[in-house]
Design a protein around this motif. Structure first.
Motif, PDB file in Angstrom:
ATOM      1  N   GLY A  32      -6.021 -11.703  -0.732  1.00  0.00           N
ATOM      2  CA  GLY A  32      -7.083 -10.941  -1.403  1.00  0.00           C
ATOM      3  C   GLY A  32      -6.628 -10.295  -2.696  1.00  0.00           C
ATOM      4  O   GLY A  32      -7.257 -10.476  -3.748  1.00  0.00           O
ATOM      5  N   HIS A  33      -5.542  -9.542  -2.623  1.00  0.00           N
ATOM      6  CA  HIS A  33      -5.115  -8.814  -3.802  1.00  0.00           C
ATOM      7  C   HIS A  33      -4.744  -9.764  -4.931  1.00  0.00           C
ATOM      8  O   HIS A  33      -5.061  -9.531  -6.095  1.00  0.00           O
ATOM      9  CB  HIS A  33      -3.918  -7.918  -3.443  1.00  0.00           C
ATOM     10  N   GLN A  51     -12.989  -4.190  -6.483  1.00  0.00           N
ATOM     11  CA  GLN A  51     -12.172  -4.985  -5.578  1.00  0.00           C
ATOM     12  C   GLN A  51     -12.754  -5.072  -4.180  1.00  0.00           C
ATOM     13  O   GLN A  51     -12.625  -6.097  -3.510  1.00  0.00           O
ATOM     14  CB  GLN A  51     -10.754  -4.419  -5.565  1.00  0.00           C
ATOM     15  N   TYR A  55     -13.994  -8.689  -0.445  1.00  0.00           N
ATOM     16  CA  TYR A  55     -13.853  -9.073   0.967  1.00  0.00           C
ATOM     17  C   TYR A  55     -15.156  -9.577   1.589  1.00  0.00           C
ATOM     18  O   TYR A  55     -15.145 -10.636   2.233  1.00  0.00           O
ATOM     19  CB  TYR A  55     -13.202  -7.933   1.762  1.00  0.00           C
ATOM     20  N   ASN A  76       5.703  -9.119  -0.545  1.00  0.00           N
ATOM     21  CA  ASN A  76       6.615  -8.118   0.000  1.00  0.00           C
ATOM     22  C   ASN A  76       6.854  -8.313   1.495  1.00  0.00           C
ATOM     23  O   ASN A  76       6.973  -7.372   2.274  1.00  0.00           O
ATOM     24  CB  ASN A  76       6.135  -6.688  -0.307  1.00  0.00           C
ATOM     25  N   ARG A  78       5.136  -9.285   4.111  1.00  0.00           N
ATOM     26  CA  ARG A  78       4.302  -8.844   5.239  1.00  0.00           C
ATOM     27  C   ARG A  78       3.337  -9.954   5.608  1.00  0.00           C
ATOM     28  O   ARG A  78       3.032 -10.822   4.781  1.00  0.00           O
ATOM     29  CB  ARG A  78       3.524  -7.583   4.858  1.00  0.00           C
TER      30      ARG A  78
ATOM     31  N   GLU B  18      -3.381  -3.358   3.291  1.00  0.00           N
ATOM     32  CA  GLU B  18      -2.398  -4.181   2.584  1.00  0.00           C
ATOM     33  C   GLU B  18      -2.727  -4.273   1.102  1.00  0.00           C
ATOM     34  O   GLU B  18      -1.882  -4.095   0.231  1.00  0.00           O
ATOM     35  CB  GLU B  18      -2.405  -5.575   3.221  1.00  0.00           C
ATOM     36  N   HIS B  19      -4.025  -4.538   0.851  1.00  0.00           N
ATOM     37  CA  HIS B  19      -4.494  -4.674  -0.520  1.00  0.00           C
ATOM     38  C   HIS B  19      -4.222  -3.402  -1.321  1.00  0.00           C
ATOM     39  O   HIS B  19      -3.674  -3.448  -2.436  1.00  0.00           O
ATOM     40  CB  HIS B  19      -6.009  -4.951  -0.488  1.00  0.00           C
ATOM     41  N   GLU B  21      -2.157  -1.093  -0.615  1.00  0.00           N
ATOM     42  CA  GLU B  21      -0.698  -0.916  -0.705  1.00  0.00           C
ATOM     43  C   GLU B  21      -0.144  -1.663  -1.921  1.00  0.00           C
ATOM     44  O   GLU B  21       0.571  -1.097  -2.742  1.00  0.00           O
ATOM     45  CB  GLU B  21      -0.076  -1.462   0.592  1.00  0.00           C
ATOM     46  N   LEU B  22      -0.537  -2.923  -2.048  1.00  0.00           N
ATOM     47  CA  LEU B  22      -0.071  -3.754  -3.159  1.00  0.00           C
ATOM     48  C   LEU B  22      -0.489  -3.172  -4.500  1.00  0.00           C
ATOM     49  O   LEU B  22       0.293  -3.099  -5.444  1.00  0.00           O
ATOM     50  CB  LEU B  22      -0.606  -5.179  -3.009  1.00  0.00           C
ATOM     51  N   ALA B  23      -1.765  -2.751  -4.549  1.00  0.00           N
ATOM     52  CA  ALA B  23      -2.285  -2.183  -5.799  1.00  0.00           C
ATOM     53  C   ALA B  23      -1.524  -0.910  -6.161  1.00  0.00           C
ATOM     54  O   ALA B  23      -1.211  -0.664  -7.341  1.00  0.00           O
ATOM     55  CB  ALA B  23      -3.769  -1.894  -5.661  1.00  0.00           C
ATOM     56  N   GLN B  25       1.548  -0.131  -5.345  1.00  0.00           N
ATOM     57  CA  GLN B  25       2.877  -0.511  -5.832  1.00  0.00           C
ATOM     58  C   GLN B  25       2.829  -0.919  -7.299  1.00  0.00           C
ATOM     59  O   GLN B  25       3.650  -0.490  -8.112  1.00  0.00           O
ATOM     60  CB  GLN B  25       3.418  -1.672  -5.012  1.00  0.00           C
TER      61      GLN B  25
END
Lengths: 118, 874
Positions: A32-33, A51, A55, A76, A78, B18-19, B21-23, B25
């Motif tokens: 997603g990210h 964002q 989803y 990272n 995960r 997770e999303h 978290e990544l953003a 970072q």
């Protein structure tokens, strides 16, 4: 769900977002990210995707069978969900792309002469 | 697919974390502090809850889920204000219950088909002679035969005659209701016997002596034993063989005990009062059949001069049966419709007021993103819940009401002008009624549920939220909606109350109308001598007269009997009709086109004394007016006025034209009697002494000092002391006869009264609600006025004026509407005009008074306002 006006706006956004997601996944599976980042990056940060709306859009595409989902590992290290374009999605992308080109071309043709007249 | 969605959704939380978290970072890498980075990432992501909901929407049938939510929310809202909910449900229950009850009545009586083949194509055929004022009389056997030969528009014709027979052998002699039918009975109605068989087409001769039992009689007399087939029974002294049993539902068409076939030879001799049904061909309309019939009657008259000036009257069987009660039912249907509208208006009013009170809640929900559609649905679901709860309670109410209605609605109703009765099926709540309840509940829910939507959802959210805690004024639109509702319901209440008022007057006048005799403490019963039987002792006319004479003597000796007499027909009973043409001997013969016609009655000498019919001139009959003395008659005053004008009728002679009877001298004039109905005009009547004109069937009328029912056993015993085998039937006190013929009016009168009362109460509640709401809204203004020195009377006037203004407009509209609507009732009214000014004025005052009371209560409350308390809140 909401007033008619609002709904129209979301609808338009959704359709566009769907197209962008499919196009992004053409390059390979992504989580997603990564998809949002790719969209923003490739549009030179012009398109600011809210964002969160990504989803529901992904879920919709899965339901239609245009993309599939699989488990993977993110950068990272995960566990993450990776989305992949299906054959059906590829076909859809082609159709949507030509539709979009027709649409934007038409808009452009309408807008251009107006500018010239001024 | 569904499971995949579920897994995706359950993993979504993790995925979003997770999303973000990544953003975060990434943001840190761009040089933000950890906290800034996290907030920026969250902001960019948007509303997490909303995202999850949107994702869930992809996988689920959202509307269904939301519906569940809305219903739970609606139930919570309703529980939160139990007072409001209870009043709304009760109001709706009244509206729906009344409608369901009346609809079940209408459904049973007007809408249901008879349980026979092609019932909608069956017509009753009467003959008429308008020159004589006979609009419907039963045809003769020869008419039936002629029609059967010549009429083209009928598939088939069926002939029947109601009669009574005496069943003897085994227990008390019993008079049974009999039906004589043509043998196409089974084929004509398309019915199968419950047991055994019906008559064959060729079993038309009396010597077969076959009988079919009705279901009720088979149950009563033979305890539903299947062994009856082939058994014999003694009917009118002759032995009949039982060949079959009718199905039970046929009793709605023919409420009889036994059915026997017509004897073809006898058929030709029966000269009147038969019943004929025809089944129209599938493509023939009633108009076509009627016009063919009138042409046919003209042709028949050329062959049979006694049919000159006669026409045929065709009425669909199913509507003929309910002619008498239909106007009353339709009136009630309109009335309950009004009642339901009033109930809707009231509940709508409550909802509007409540919605105004909830404006801040609604504004907050709109601000938080609730769409207009969702809110509308929310309102509609709340009102639908109310409506369904109201409908369910209404069903209970309807069950009870139909139970009560079934008590006082007669099971037999007279057919107008036909000296006949039909029986009605029992009233019950059936599937169509349940559907009806559901439909009108939902419809009313929609109706009053949309009101608050229209009038509250159009406001400026910001304005409402800015009003902060003050939010009490509801704006002009809310007031206007409520004002309209109050006007509408006052107007409807006026219409209903005027309708009820007219009915009350009409009914009391009907009951007070003087029938020409004293109807109190009068018992009637019928006796039919068994002279059909072969060994009957009453074959000879003199013996018949003597038998009745003996019965009379025995009855007169019973303690408590003041006087007793026999008459051929009891006034008002609709038992029978006896009409004939006559000439007055002393008058020049009337032109052929002008037949003189009159009712005829055979009575014993004491009839006038027993009935308390006054003798105006001359004398009444004595026991010397018998077959050995000159023939005499009495006439009533209607006859005297119509046919003798200012001449003296005494000593003149009348002769019944189509018989060989000798001329009869008029020896007296008696008072007029209402014979056919309390709302009818008296008809010219000739009385004959029964000693000179003996009958087979006579009615006993007994004037008693005691309640008629308590003296009945003694009277029966007196009759049986003369003839052990003499059946007694149609035992009815005169009160019962009168209540039977006024049943349609009584149903309309009682029910309409209840509805009018409910309407008035609901309208009062509505006016009260609006006024007290207005007082609540203006409490601040009132406080200021009082602080500035307004008098109590000023405040009272202020508040009352506001409510009365609406009520008055409603009253005026209601009066105008009533002028248009009450003509619907004309057929049910007696002695009072549909636009009776007194009723209109009285009802207007009543409504104004009720409105005054309803406004007064909140006005009093306004006076208790303490200006200091109010102003302190400023």
């Amino acid at each position: 769900m909401s007033t008619g006006e609002e709904k129209e706006r979301i609808e338009l956004l959704q359709g566009t977002l769907d197209l962008l997601i499919l196009r992004t996944l053409l390059l390979g599976p992504a989580h997603g990210h990564a998809i949002t980042k790719a969209i923003e990056f490739r549009s030179d940060e012009v398109l600011k995707v809210e964002q969160g709306s990504l989803y529901p859009a992904l879920h919709r595409l899965i339901k239609r069978g245009w993309i599939s989902v699989e488990e993977g590992t993110s950068e990272n290290n995960r566990r993450a969900k990776f989305y992949r374009l299906t054959a059906k999605g590829r076909k859809q992308l082609a159709a949507e792309t030509s539709k979009w080109e027709k649409f934007s071309g038409a808009i452009a043709r309408i807008l251009r002469p107006t500018e010239e007249r001024e | 697919m569904k499971r995949r969605g579920k897994r995706l959704l359950s993993d979504l939380d993790q995925e979003i974390r997770e999303h973000i978290e990544l953003a975060t970072q990434e943001n840190i890498e761009r040089g933000m502090t950890a906290e800034q980075a996290r907030y920026a990432a969250l902001r960019k992501f948007g509303n997490v809850t909303r995202v999850k909901e949107d994702a869930r929407e992809v996988w689920t049938k959202v509307w269904l889920e939301q519906l569940g939510q809305d219903i739970r929310f609606g139930l919570r809202q309703l529980r939160k204000s139990p007072g409001f909910t209870a009043i709304a449900i009760l109001t709706l229950a009244l509206g729906v219950g009344a409608n369901a009850a009346i609809f079940s009545l209408v459904n049973t009586v007007l809408l249901q088909h008879l349980p026979v083949r092609a019932s909608s194509r069956l017509v009753v055929i009467w003959i008429s002679n308008l020159k004589n004022g006979w609009s419907r009389i039963g045809p003769a056997g020869q008419d039936y035969l002629d029609w059967k030969d010549q009429a083209q528009c009928f598939e088939d014709l069926f002939l029947f005659e109601h009669g009574t027979g005496t069943v003897t052998g085994g227990g008390e002699p019993e008079q049974v209701a009999g039906l004589r039918v043509t043998t196409n009975f089974a084929e004509f109605f398309g019915v199968r016997p419950l047991l055994g068989r019906y008559f064959r087409l060729d079993e038309t001769s009396a010597r077969h002596n076959l009988v079919v039992l009705s279901y009720a009689y088979w149950q009563r007399r033979y305890a539903s034993s299947p062994a009856v087939l082939g058994q014999s029974m003694t009917l009118n002294g002759e032995v009949y063989t039982i060949i079959g049993v009718l199905p039970s539902d046929l009793a709605t068409v023919f409420p009889v005990d036994v059915v026997v076939p017509f004897d073809n030879d006898w058929l030709k001799r029966v000269d009147s009062d038969l019943g004929v049904f025809g089944r129209l061909r599938a493509n023939v309309t009633l108009q076509q059949a009627s016009s063919e019939m009138s042409v046919l009657m003209g042709r028949i008259a050329q062959q049979r001069p006694d049919r000159k000036d006669y026409g045929g009257v065709l009425v669909p069987l199913e509507s003929a049966r309910v002619e008498y009660i239909r106007p009353a039912l339709l009136l009630l249907l309109v009335a309950v419709g009004c009642l339901l509208l009033i109930a809707c208006a009231n509940v709508g009013n409550l909802l509007v007021s409540r919605a105004v009170g909830r404006r801040r809640e609604i504004a907050a929900r709109i601000a938080l993103g609730a769409g207009l559609g969702r809110l509308t649905r929310q309102f509609l679901i709340e009102s639908a819940l109310l409506a369904l709860a109201g409908g369910a309670s209404g069903l209970l109410l309807a069950l009870w009401t139909t139970y009560v209605l079934a008590r006082f609605i007669p099971t037999r109703i007279p057919v107008p002008n036909a000296a006949d009765y039909v029986s009605l099926p029992s009233i019950h709540i059936s599937a169509p009624v349940l559907v009806f309840i559901l439909l009108i509940s939902l419809l009313t829910g929609l109706l009053f549920g949309l009101l608050p939507v229209f009038q509250t959802l159009r406001f400026d959210v910001n304005e409402v939220l800015k009003e902060a805690g003050r939010g009490s004024s509801s704006g002009p639109r809310g007031n206007r909606t409520r004002a309209t509702l109050v006007i509408v319901e006052s107007a409807l209440a006026v219409v209903l109350v005027i309708g009820a008022g007219l009915m009350v007057q009409s009914f009391s006048r009907l009951l007070q109308s003087n029938p020409g005799f004293n109807s109190n403490h009068l018992l009637t019963l019928r006796i039919k001598l068994a002279n059909d039987a072969k060994d009957s002792p009453y074959k000879e006319p003199r013996r018949q007269a003597a038998a009745f004479e003996r019965f009379l003597t025995a009855v007169q000796a019973v303690a408590g009997v003041q006087s007793a007499a026999f008459t051929e027909i009891v006034p008002l009973s609709q038992d029978d009709m006896d009409m004939a043409q006559f000439v007055i001997q002393e008058e020049p013969p009337a032109p052929r086109s002008q037949h003189l016609a009159s009712d005829f009655r055979d009575v014993t000498p004491d009839f006038f004394h027993t009935m308390e019919i006054p003798l105006l001139h001359g004398r009444v009959f004595t026991e010397h007016d018998n077959l050995d003395s000159p023939r005499v008659v009495l006439i009533d005053e209607t006859f005297a006025q119509r046919f003798f004008h200012d001449q003296n009728p005494l000593g003149k002679h009348v002769q019944i034209s189509d018989s060989t009877r000798p001329p009869r001298e008029i020896v007296g004039i008696v008072g007029a009697v209402l014979d056919t109905g309390l709302d009818q005009r008296p008809r010219p009547t000739i009385y004959l002494p029964s000693l000179q004109s003996p009958d087979q069937t006579m009615s006993l009328v007994v004037r008693t000092a005691l309640p008629p029912s308590s003296i009945l056993p003694a009277i029966k015993n007196a009759i049986w002391s003369v003839d052990r085998d003499q059946p007694i039937f149609n035992v009815r006190p005169m009160d019962e006869i009168i209540s039977s013929i006024t049943s349609a009016q009584r149903v309309a009168f009682l029910t309409l009264d209840v509805f009018a009362f409910l309407a008035l109460a609901l309208a009062a509640v509505g006016i009260y609600g609006v006024t007290s709401y207005a007082v609540g809204q203006r409490i601040h203004e009132i406080g200021v006025r009082m602080a500035l020195g307004a008098q109590r009377s000023d405040i009272l006037r202020l508040v009352i004026f506001q409510g009365m203004k609406l009520a008055s407009v409603g009253v005026v509209i209601g009066l105008l509407a009533s002028l248009l609507l009450t003509h619907l009732m004309t057929g049910l009214l007696f002695g009072v005009s549909a636009t009776d000014p007194l009723t209109f004025v009285a009802v207007a005052f009543l409504l104004v008074w009720v409105a005054l009371v309803a406004c007064h209560i909140p006005a009093r409350r306004a006076l208790r306002v303490d200006p200091m308390v109010i102003l302190r809140y400023e």
